[in-house]
Enzyme design. Sequence first.
Site, PDB file in Angstrom:
ATOM      1  N   HIS A 134       0.933  -1.257   0.127  1.00 52.89           N
ATOM      2  CA  HIS A 134       0.077  -0.044  -0.136  1.00 52.89           C
ATOM      3  C   HIS A 134       0.718   1.336   0.099  1.00 52.89           C
ATOM      4  CE1 HIS A 134      -3.100   2.685   1.781  1.00 52.89           C
ATOM      5  NE2 HIS A 134      -3.976   2.011   0.748  1.00 52.89           N
ATOM      6  N   LYS A 136       3.257   4.489  -1.176  1.00 50.62           N
ATOM      7  CA  LYS A 136       3.371   5.459  -2.441  1.00 50.62           C
ATOM      8  C   LYS A 136       4.764   6.027  -2.115  1.00 50.62           C
ATOM      9  CE  LYS A 136      -0.932   4.755  -1.797  1.00 50.62           C
ATOM     10  NZ  LYS A 136      -1.864   4.172  -0.675  1.00 50.62           N
ATOM     11  N   ASP A 141      17.279   9.410  -8.337  1.00 53.09           N
ATOM     12  CA  ASP A 141      18.457   9.929  -8.377  1.00 53.09           C
ATOM     13  C   ASP A 141      19.257   9.869  -6.866  1.00 53.09           C
ATOM     14  OD1 ASP A 141      18.971   9.893 -11.196  1.00 53.09           O
ATOM     15  OD2 ASP A 141      18.782  12.166 -11.157  1.00 53.09           O
ATOM     16  N   HIS A 313      -9.025  11.052   0.891  1.00 49.91           N
ATOM     17  CA  HIS A 313      -8.069  10.088   0.753  1.00 49.91           C
ATOM     18  C   HIS A 313      -6.776  10.269   1.783  1.00 49.91           C
ATOM     19  CE1 HIS A 313      -5.411   6.998  -1.196  1.00 49.91           C
ATOM     20  NE2 HIS A 313      -6.744   6.349  -1.410  1.00 49.91           N
ATOM     21  N   LYS A 315      -3.873  10.961   4.640  1.00 50.45           N
ATOM     22  CA  LYS A 315      -3.376   9.953   5.806  1.00 50.45           C
ATOM     23  C   LYS A 315      -2.299  10.954   6.459  1.00 50.45           C
ATOM     24  CE  LYS A 315      -3.931   6.805   2.267  1.00 50.45           C
ATOM     25  NZ  LYS A 315      -5.468   6.891   2.396  1.00 50.45           N
ATOM     26  N   ASP A 320       0.517  19.738  18.078  1.00 52.10           N
ATOM     27  CA  ASP A 320       1.284  21.160  18.381  1.00 52.10           C
ATOM     28  C   ASP A 320       1.652  22.080  17.441  1.00 52.10           C
ATOM     29  OD1 ASP A 320       0.568  20.617  21.221  1.00 52.10           O
ATOM     30  OD2 ASP A 320       2.435  19.624  21.948  1.00 52.10           O
TER      31      ASP A 320
END
Length: 420
Positions: A134, A136, A141, A313, A315, A320
């Site tokens: 899952h 991404k 380089d 979608h 996350k 603080d």
Amino acid sequence: MNVAVEHISTDQPPDDSKARDLDYGWQTGNQVELLENGEAYFPRVFDAMRKAQREILLETFILFEDKVGHELQGILIEAAQRGVKVVASLDGFGCGELSAPFLKALADAGVMVQLFDPAAKTLGIRTNWFRRLHRKIVVVDGTVGFIGGINFSADHLGDFGPEAKQDYAVQVTGPAVADLHHFALAQSGRQVRARRGWRRRQQRPSPWPTDKGDGLVRLIYRDNLQHRNDIEEAYIHALSKAQERAVIANAYFFPGYRLLREIRNAARRGVNVQLIMQGQPDVLLAKLAARMLYDYLLKDGVVIHEYCQRPLHGKVALVDDDWATVGSSNLDPLSLALNLEANVLIRDRGFNQCLYERLQALAKNHCQTMPENRKPRLWLWRLTVGFLVFHVMRHFPALTGWLPAHKPRLKPFESHAHDV
């Protein structure tokens, strides 16, 4: 189609002894930029890929054959043809609809395409639902890295319509990119050498950095071996230290008791705790599960917003004025107990403030706030259904153990083995 593949297990660590238990510490002196939605993310990551001189490492859960997917395909082919080493690790479920010609064009150009746990459909249905890749991640380089929740699909662009996703990623430059690079190489099953200054750590790094200042970044991840709870523990630790504010925006929210308790306890001691949840979820069960938790949290002062403009979608979270996290991990049983995930932790006041302002604008302009003493219609029916949903979701990871055991594997795609 007959496929000749070599199996490389990724439930087991790579052979390199220096990469078997990857614990990455806090790195100083980084620059981190928030990228909101595909409009900000795709131009930035595609530009970096077009400028690549040596290497492109890519991991994604979803790649579709739409305008975004075809643009990515063209960029990777052009890079490979000019001599850039390109490794694309694609999830076998999220990318399960990719056609053989699409993959063959990449492989023929020299792109090393790897499919994580692919499986043929059974009676027209894909059954490889659990323990997905899952993450991404893109590293170019070894000098610039991208990580977040955005897949390579057109539904992350506003012109997709009402179903366009609201999401976030970050671009990282600085010393932390070396950790992203090392991790991406190791997880792809490639032989890696310890980079200068890196060594296998015998003890887990502190979840809170000893150094102070901006530009601190740490890579954390979740696997099914030594790092099962690292992301959840990072949330718990940050919330336990919260003094003024905490904002969590998460697409699929159904964490364990310990994290729920820490959210509630923060609100009880006077921290301004806000949750931004899905108001228009693409999975109805996710909404039912999240709403089962509302009363538990609302009564202690947690403010809950439901984002209603389009599917959420994201996350991301902040605590603080200087702690934040961005990555691929939802706060649900799939992400916290089954999937392979990766986040970055960020200690940077400028980044924290930027994320805070974006999330506050979202909450103010596009969300509805749940009343503290809400009493929904048909409450007895909702209570009954909610009770069942709560316990199914709570024990979901254990229930998956009843399924036939298997070890998800990376399978290199070999174009010469396909007749298309």
